[in-house]
Design a protein around this motif. Structure first.
Motif, PDB file in Angstrom:
ATOM      1  N   LYS A 462       0.810  -1.222   0.000  1.00 41.99           N
ATOM      2  CA  LYS A 462       0.000   0.000   0.000  1.00 41.99           C
ATOM      3  C   LYS A 462       0.847   1.278   0.000  1.00 41.99           C
ATOM      4  N   GLU A 463       2.165   1.118   0.167  1.00 45.01           N
ATOM      5  CA  GLU A 463       3.052   2.268   0.062  1.00 45.01           C
ATOM      6  C   GLU A 463       3.213   2.736  -1.389  1.00 45.01           C
ATOM      7  N   PHE A 464       2.822   1.873  -2.328  1.00 42.52           N
ATOM      8  CA  PHE A 464       3.087   2.164  -3.741  1.00 42.52           C
ATOM      9  C   PHE A 464       1.800   2.492  -4.497  1.00 42.52           C
ATOM     10  N   ASP A 465       1.945   3.388  -5.467  1.00 39.39           N
ATOM     11  CA  ASP A 465       0.791   3.809  -6.268  1.00 39.39           C
ATOM     12  C   ASP A 465       0.459   2.807  -7.366  1.00 39.39           C
ATOM     13  N   GLN A 466       1.457   2.041  -7.794  1.00 42.21           N
ATOM     14  CA  GLN A 466       1.225   1.055  -8.853  1.00 42.21           C
ATOM     15  C   GLN A 466       2.080  -0.177  -8.579  1.00 42.21           C
ATOM     16  N   VAL A 467       1.430  -1.342  -8.608  1.00 43.00           N
ATOM     17  CA  VAL A 467       2.127  -2.616  -8.417  1.00 43.00           C
ATOM     18  C   VAL A 467       1.734  -3.542  -9.550  1.00 43.00           C
ATOM     19  N   ASP A 468       2.686  -3.902 -10.389  1.00 42.36           N
ATOM     20  CA  ASP A 468       2.420  -4.780 -11.530  1.00 42.36           C
ATOM     21  C   ASP A 468       3.182  -6.088 -11.368  1.00 42.36           C
ATOM     22  N   VAL A 469       2.452  -7.203 -11.518  1.00 43.69           N
ATOM     23  CA  VAL A 469       3.074  -8.524 -11.556  1.00 43.69           C
ATOM     24  C   VAL A 469       3.199  -8.904 -13.024  1.00 43.69           C
ATOM     25  N   LEU A 470       4.403  -9.155 -13.495  1.00 42.54           N
ATOM     26  CA  LEU A 470       4.684  -9.215 -14.924  1.00 42.54           C
ATOM     27  C   LEU A 470       4.550 -10.586 -15.577  1.00 42.54           C
ATOM     28  N   PRO A 471       4.917 -11.706 -14.956  1.00 42.20           N
ATOM     29  CA  PRO A 471       4.916 -12.991 -15.677  1.00 42.20           C
ATOM     30  C   PRO A 471       3.508 -13.450 -16.072  1.00 42.20           C
ATOM     31  N   LYS A 472       3.483 -14.394 -17.000  1.00 35.77           N
ATOM     32  CA  LYS A 472       2.247 -15.031 -17.419  1.00 35.77           C
ATOM     33  C   LYS A 472       2.188 -16.427 -16.805  1.00 35.77           C
ATOM     34  N   ASP A 473       0.973 -17.006 -16.769  1.00 33.73           N
ATOM     35  CA  ASP A 473       0.795 -18.330 -16.169  1.00 33.73           C
ATOM     36  C   ASP A 473       1.756 -19.346 -16.778  1.00 33.73           C
ATOM     37  N   ASN A 474       2.367 -20.146 -15.873  1.00 33.27           N
ATOM     38  CA  ASN A 474       3.273 -21.241 -16.248  1.00 33.27           C
ATOM     39  C   ASN A 474       4.552 -20.774 -16.930  1.00 33.27           C
ATOM     40  N   GLN A 475       4.853 -19.483 -16.851  1.00 36.08           N
ATOM     41  CA  GLN A 475       6.102 -18.984 -17.420  1.00 36.08           C
ATOM     42  C   GLN A 475       7.287 -19.475 -16.609  1.00 36.08           C
ATOM     43  N   THR A 476       8.348 -19.858 -17.287  1.00 42.79           N
ATOM     44  CA  THR A 476       9.573 -20.281 -16.595  1.00 42.79           C
ATOM     45  C   THR A 476      10.336 -19.040 -16.137  1.00 42.79           C
ATOM     46  N   ILE A 477      10.692 -19.038 -14.868  1.00 40.08           N
ATOM     47  CA  ILE A 477      11.336 -17.877 -14.255  1.00 40.08           C
ATOM     48  C   ILE A 477      12.721 -18.271 -13.748  1.00 40.08           C
ATOM     49  N   ASP A 478      13.705 -17.386 -13.947  1.00 40.05           N
ATOM     50  CA  ASP A 478      14.994 -17.602 -13.286  1.00 40.05           C
ATOM     51  C   ASP A 478      15.300 -16.391 -12.414  1.00 40.05           C
ATOM     52  N   SER A 479      16.442 -16.439 -11.751  1.00 34.38           N
ATOM     53  CA  SER A 479      16.746 -15.412 -10.755  1.00 34.38           C
ATOM     54  C   SER A 479      17.116 -14.056 -11.350  1.00 34.38           C
ATOM     55  N   SER A 480      17.067 -13.931 -12.675  1.00 34.79           N
ATOM     56  CA  SER A 480      17.340 -12.634 -13.300  1.00 34.79           C
ATOM     57  C   SER A 480      16.100 -12.069 -13.996  1.00 34.79           C
ATOM     58  N   THR A 481      14.979 -12.809 -13.906  1.00 33.95           N
ATOM     59  CA  THR A 481      13.745 -12.390 -14.566  1.00 33.95           C
ATOM     60  C   THR A 481      13.040 -11.300 -13.759  1.00 33.95           C
ATOM     61  N   ASN A 482      12.663 -10.204 -14.420  1.00 34.34           N
ATOM     62  CA  ASN A 482      11.862  -9.178 -13.757  1.00 34.34           C
ATOM     63  C   ASN A 482      10.446  -9.712 -13.542  1.00 34.34           C
ATOM     64  N   VAL A 483      10.010  -9.739 -12.312  1.00 36.40           N
ATOM     65  CA  VAL A 483       8.693 -10.307 -11.998  1.00 36.40           C
ATOM     66  C   VAL A 483       7.700  -9.264 -11.496  1.00 36.40           C
ATOM     67  N   MET A 484       8.194  -8.134 -10.986  1.00 33.03           N
ATOM     68  CA  MET A 484       7.306  -7.097 -10.485  1.00 33.03           C
ATOM     69  C   MET A 484       7.863  -5.720 -10.821  1.00 33.03           C
ATOM     70  N   LYS A 485       6.931  -4.765 -10.985  1.00 36.21           N
ATOM     71  CA  LYS A 485       7.325  -3.367 -11.171  1.00 36.21           C
ATOM     72  C   LYS A 485       6.538  -2.545 -10.156  1.00 36.21           C
ATOM     73  N   LEU A 486       7.256  -1.784  -9.347  1.00 37.90           N
ATOM     74  CA  LEU A 486       6.642  -0.962  -8.299  1.00 37.90           C
ATOM     75  C   LEU A 486       6.887   0.508  -8.621  1.00 37.90           C
ATOM     76  N   ILE A 487       5.834   1.301  -8.492  1.00 36.60           N
ATOM     77  CA  ILE A 487       5.958   2.745  -8.746  1.00 36.60           C
ATOM     78  C   ILE A 487       5.381   3.514  -7.570  1.00 36.60           C
ATOM     79  N   LYS A 488       6.176   4.454  -7.057  1.00 32.66           N
ATOM     80  CA  LYS A 488       5.685   5.367  -6.030  1.00 32.66           C
ATOM     81  C   LYS A 488       5.967   6.794  -6.488  1.00 32.66           C
ATOM     82  N   ASN A 489       4.899   7.581  -6.592  1.00 32.85           N
ATOM     83  CA  ASN A 489       5.040   8.963  -7.062  1.00 32.85           C
ATOM     84  C   ASN A 489       5.534   9.889  -5.952  1.00 32.85           C
TER      85      ASN A 489
END
Length: 489
Positions: A462-489
């Motif tokens: 709730k500290e952030f104005d925008q929270v986006d979860v980026l992956p799609k269902d069943n997407q393979t993820i590794d430790s360098s994959t961007n999974v979230m984007k947080l924006i606070k104005n």
């Protein structure tokens, strides 16, 4: 020192071994020391000078050992142990009464303790005035120490195999057998020793059972009332112990007088009527008190090891609720845009689809879940470790910009008590993006029958104005994959 019931059992077992040795050394040396310092033997009971010297020696040893414990004990530093409120003196009894598990455990142990202390206090009288062999009382202390060592050492294994409450009932049954045997042992030294040992050996295990339940009631009260009364709760056991000893001390004097077991009397002057009176008060009365305490324990004490593990898990899940702002700086999250990479490798799963409703409902903040393909956990940003949970299945971290993340490995894995989990960091430690901070062995989780889904949430969403979860269902993820984007104005 720990939140884990299993670790508490082990720590308490080692501590109780030491106290068992100390307590029974007293039984071994009490009469030899008293008689050594006494000017007159008084039929084997010693005089005031002998008892006074024994008291002074004991007091000096107590002072030294208390100082060693106070200076040498270090407590676990954890956010879960921190209170925002202070317990005032007027709140003490309110806290005791509202924590029903603490109260009924204390009541049960109090009745048990009075009975046990009366029985134990009478043993020297039995050797002196019934057997007429006070010098042989050291036999009891010696055997107590040996049997106590084995019974205490066996406690963790017994508790794990049969659970604490069943161990408690078995101990009480053995103690009743000892009391019954002493009632008919008469002047047979061998039977008296066997009877007293049957009564004494289980006491060490009963103590540990009660201590574990009282300790576990700290988290029970914390979850129930939102306030952790640790020092108060832990003071209950020694308070009840001392109260039981004091009441027994008040009782044993009048009992000795009624039974003609005081100075001026010897075992030769004691009648059958005196012995019967003595046995009614020091055998029958303790059995009644212990039986009453056991009834309350059976009826009212419901805090099992399984229930405690569930409570700890619920408390751990509430960690994020207490960290809505940056606990690193004491300020709100810093304005900006932040890309968050995954802390582990695996297959993406929407958080709403996990079987743990606390996470699925969003109570722990927005985030994502992964079915792990590797057990390594990496820092997703530069920051600091805010909480390494005692069972090592979860970790709370905070970025240098105030993003607070909870990484929770598996569902129900708190019950594994840390088995299969390794932490490479500790609370307050600085971490860097890409650094391995934890590791878990996925086969151990599956073998134990638990869901291995890893849940990752931003607890101060709730500290952030925008929270986006980026992956799609069943997407393979590794430790360098961007999974979230947080924006606070």
């Amino acid at each position: 020192m720990t939140f884990d019931s299993g670790e508490r059992e082990k720590i308490s077992t080692f501590a109780r071994i030491g106290s068992n040795i100390g307590a029974n050394l007293v039984g071994m040396v009490i009469m030899p020391l008293v008689l050594f310092f006494s000017l007159t033997k008084n039929g084997g009971s010693g005089d005031l000078r002998g008892w006074s010297m024994f008291g002074m020696i004991t007091a000096a040893i107590v002072i030294i050992t208390v100082l060693v414990v106070c200076l040498g004990t270090h407590e676990l530093d954890s956010d879960l142990r921190k209170n925002k409120e202070e317990t005032k003196l007027k709140d003490v009894f309110k806290v005791l009464l509202r924590n029903d598990q603490l109260m009924w455990t204390a009541v049960s142990y109090g009745l048990y303790g009075i009975g046990v202390n009366i029985f134990n206090s009478a043993e020297l009288y039995y050797f002196t005035y019934v057997l007429g062999q006070s010098s042989k009382f050291a036999i009891i202390g010696t055997i107590n120490m040996i049997l106590g060592f084995f019974s205490i050492s066996a406690f963790p294994a017994l508790a794990k195999k049969f659970n604490r409450k069943n161990v408690f009932y078995a101990c009480i049954l053995i103690m009743f057998c000892g009391a019954g045997l002493l009632a008919v042992a008469g002047q047979n030294l061998a039977l008296v020793v066997i009877a007293m040992e049957l009564f004494a050996a289980p006491q060490q295990v009963v103590f540990l059972v009660i201590l574990m339940i009282i300790t576990d009631s700290i988290e029970y009260g914390q979850l129930k009332f939102g306030h952790r009364d640790e020092s108060l709760t832990l003071s209950v056991r020694p308070l009840v112990d001392k109260l039981g000893g004091a009441i027994a001390g008040w009782c044993i004097g009048p009992i000795a007088i009624l039974s003609h077991m005081t100075s001026g009397y010897t075992y030769k002057t004691i009648t059958a009527g005196n012995i019967l009176t003595f046995k009614l008060f020091v055998i029958a009365l303790p059995v009644i008190l212990i039986l009453l305490g056991t009834f309350f324990f059976w009826k009212k004490v419901t805090l099992t090891e399984k229930r405690h593990a569930e409570i700890v898990e619920q408390l751990e899940k509430s960690w994020g609720e207490k960290n809505d702002t940056s606990v690193g700086t004491g300020e709100h999250a810093v304005a900006g845009e932040y890309d968050i990479v995954a802390p582990i490798k695996g297959t993406y799963l929407p958080l709403k689809d996990v079987s743990d409703q606390t996470f699925a409902s969003g109570q722990m903040g927005q985030g994502f879940a992964l079915k792990p393909s590797d057990g390594a956990v990496y820092a997703p940003f530069d920051g600091v470790v805010r909480q390494v949970f005692p069972t090592r299945h979860a970790i709370g971290i905070e970025s240098e910009h105030g993003v607070i993340m909870l990484i929770h490995i598996g569902i129900g894995t708190v019950n594994m008590h840390g088995t299969g989990f390794v932490s490479y960091v500790e609370q307050g430690q600085q971490i860097h993006k890409g650094e391995e901070i934890m590791e878990f062995w996925d086969p151990a989780i599956k073998k134990a029958g638990y869901d291995d889904t890893v849940m990752v949430t931003i607890t101060n969403t709730k500290e952030f104005d925008q929270v986006d979860v980026l992956p799609k269902d069943n997407q393979t993820i590794d430790s360098s994959t961007n999974v979230m984007k947080l924006i606070k104005n």
